[in-house]
Design a protein around this motif. Structure first.
Motif, PDB file in Angstrom:
ATOM      1  N   ALA A 138      62.175  21.690  74.589  1.00 20.82           N
ATOM      2  CA  ALA A 138      61.787  22.482  73.410  1.00 20.82           C
ATOM      3  C   ALA A 138      60.270  22.451  73.243  1.00 20.82           C
ATOM      4  CB  ALA A 138      62.479  21.936  72.162  1.00 20.82           C
ATOM      5  N   ALA A 152      61.827  26.435  61.545  1.00 20.25           N
ATOM      6  CA  ALA A 152      63.233  26.511  61.952  1.00 20.25           C
ATOM      7  C   ALA A 152      63.960  25.205  61.644  1.00 20.25           C
ATOM      8  CB  ALA A 152      63.314  26.806  63.444  1.00 20.25           C
ATOM      9  N   THR A 153      65.283  25.303  61.516  1.00 23.66           N
ATOM     10  CA  THR A 153      66.065  24.084  61.254  1.00 23.66           C
ATOM     11  C   THR A 153      66.616  23.550  62.572  1.00 23.66           C
ATOM     12  OG1 THR A 153      67.906  25.553  60.774  1.00 23.66           O
ATOM     13  CG2 THR A 153      66.755  24.614  58.882  1.00 23.66           C
ATOM     14  N   PRO A 154      66.334  22.272  62.901  1.00 23.63           N
ATOM     15  CA  PRO A 154      66.819  21.704  64.157  1.00 23.63           C
ATOM     16  C   PRO A 154      68.335  21.509  64.126  1.00 23.63           C
ATOM     17  CG  PRO A 154      65.639  20.039  62.877  1.00 23.63           C
ATOM     18  CD  PRO A 154      65.512  21.325  62.133  1.00 23.63           C
ATOM     19  N   SER A 155      68.999  21.735  65.266  1.00 19.83           N
ATOM     20  CA  SER A 155      70.464  21.632  65.303  1.00 19.83           C
ATOM     21  C   SER A 155      70.942  20.421  66.105  1.00 19.83           C
ATOM     22  CB  SER A 155      71.053  22.909  65.920  1.00 19.83           C
ATOM     23  OG  SER A 155      70.626  23.017  67.276  1.00 19.83           O
ATOM     24  N   PHE A 161      65.007  18.799  67.487  1.00 20.63           N
ATOM     25  CA  PHE A 161      64.804  20.220  67.746  1.00 20.63           C
ATOM     26  C   PHE A 161      65.083  20.469  69.228  1.00 20.63           C
ATOM     27  CE2 PHE A 161      62.498  24.178  68.211  1.00 20.63           C
ATOM     28  CZ  PHE A 161      62.661  24.802  66.984  1.00 20.63           C
ATOM     29  N   THR A 162      66.171  21.163  69.539  1.00 21.85           N
ATOM     30  CA  THR A 162      66.629  21.279  70.935  1.00 21.85           C
ATOM     31  C   THR A 162      66.049  22.514  71.624  1.00 21.85           C
ATOM     32  OG1 THR A 162      68.555  22.563  70.295  1.00 21.85           O
ATOM     33  CG2 THR A 162      68.825  20.158  70.365  1.00 21.85           C
ATOM     34  N   GLU A 164      67.761  24.993  72.779  1.00 26.65           N
ATOM     35  CA  GLU A 164      68.434  26.177  72.229  1.00 26.65           C
ATOM     36  C   GLU A 164      67.715  26.663  70.973  1.00 26.65           C
ATOM     37  OE1 GLU A 164      70.074  23.473  73.368  1.00 26.65           O
ATOM     38  OE2 GLU A 164      70.760  24.522  75.183  1.00 26.65           O
ATOM     39  N   ASP A 165      67.313  25.708  70.096  1.00 24.26           N
ATOM     40  CA  ASP A 165      66.585  26.077  68.866  1.00 24.26           C
ATOM     41  C   ASP A 165      65.278  26.776  69.221  1.00 24.26           C
ATOM     42  OD1 ASP A 165      68.535  24.828  67.324  1.00 24.26           O
ATOM     43  OD2 ASP A 165      67.517  22.890  67.423  1.00 24.26           O
ATOM     44  N   LYS A 168      65.954  30.256  70.458  1.00 25.08           N
ATOM     45  CA  LYS A 168      66.329  31.103  69.314  1.00 25.08           C
ATOM     46  C   LYS A 168      65.068  31.547  68.569  1.00 25.08           C
ATOM     47  CE  LYS A 168      70.015  29.573  67.162  1.00 25.08           C
ATOM     48  NZ  LYS A 168      70.749  28.726  66.192  1.00 25.08           N
ATOM     49  N   LEU A 169      64.150  30.594  68.363  1.00 21.94           N
ATOM     50  CA  LEU A 169      62.886  30.883  67.665  1.00 21.94           C
ATOM     51  C   LEU A 169      62.080  31.911  68.459  1.00 21.94           C
ATOM     52  CD1 LEU A 169      61.523  29.733  65.075  1.00 21.94           C
ATOM     53  CD2 LEU A 169      60.236  28.218  66.540  1.00 21.94           C
TER      54      LEU A 169
END
Length: 274
Positions: A138, A152-155, A161-162, A164-165, A168-169
């Protein structure tokens, strides 16, 4: 003016690149003989006494006590020959070198105020990163495309914070402003994004139970829990830190872990204890 004999910062240890002037042992106007102790210099190894290589009168101290990180060969003082007027000493034109020593020091203190836009925000940006907790993949994506993770909100597990996050951002940014992808390479666009992150970082800081950088303790008062005391590193400690970092970064490391079942040992221990 009276012609001067230069006193230069000597190499007092094989690995010395710069030194600190701890104390001048002679005053301006004082007679100096060859072999007399002129000043004490802290090298990367120890504090060493510098001896004069000439006879004369110490006419001018160009680098005061307590000056730090003076490069080898820098002009630190001037001698004049005995019987000449030391007050009228002629300061060489290349004094701009040591006096440029002062400006860099001044520059060091001034630069934060000048380009403060770029320097402190970087720190704050890192603070933000510390609190957001990025995965390596990331972080790579965010740094490549100049994205700000604090929006952004980490998943990931434990608020990580991955990758994928980050993707997405990146997709959201491409949908919103496709033209922005190319200019990101130039240093101008990231600055506006970094500057707001100062306020965001401070906002994040307040949300966390403790700040990423604890406050400095107040001198003369007992240190409150969670504070730290900053002690300037001596040259020797600076070299130790440098070598330790080199050993960690330049030598390959491997880590191994093993799980052991010690129930039987614990049972035996209890029996023996009884």
């Amino acid at each position: 003016g009276t012609p001067a004999i230069k006193v230069l910062m000597p190499a007092l240890s094989p690995t010395m690149e710069e030194g600190n002037i701890v104390k001048w042992l002679k005053k301006e106007g004082e007679m100096v003989n060859a072999g007399d102790a002129l000043c004490e210099i802290e090298t990367d190894k120890a504090v060493v006494t510098m001896e004069s290589s000439d006879d004369g009168i110490l006419a001018k101290i160009l680098v005061e006590e307590g000056s730090k990180n003076i490069r080898l060969g820098s002009l630190i003082g001037l001698l004049v020959e005995e019987g000449q007027d030391w007050k009228q000493v002629e300061i060489p034109a290349d004094v701009s070198d040591p006096s440029s020593l002062a400006p860099p020091a001044a520059a060091l203190t001034l630069t934060p105020s000048g380009p403060s836009v770029s320097a402190p925000p970087k720190l704050e940006h890192h603070l933000g990163k510390l609190q957001v907790r990025l995965s390596p993949a990331a972080r790579n994506i965010l740094e490549t495309h100049g994205l700000d993770p604090s929006n952004a909100t980490p998943s990931g597990p434990r608020g990580i914070f991955t990758k994928e996050d980050a993707l997405k951002l990146l997709q959201e940014k491409q949908k919103g402003k496709p033209s922005e992808l190319k200019p990101v390479v130039s240093p101008a666009p990231p600055q506006p994004t970094v500057v707001p992150s100062v306020s965001q970082a401070t906002a994040v800081t307040s949300a966390y139970p403790r700040p990423a950088v604890p406050p400095v303790s107040t001198p003369g008062q007992p240190a409150a829990p969670g504070t730290f005391t900053e002690i300037p590193a001596s040259n020797i400690r600076r070299v130790i830190a440098k070598r330790l970092t080199e050993s960690k970064t330049t030598i390959p490391h491997a880590y191994a872990a093993a799980d052991c079942d010690i129930d039987a040992i614990l049972k035996l221990r209890n029996q023996l204890a009884k």
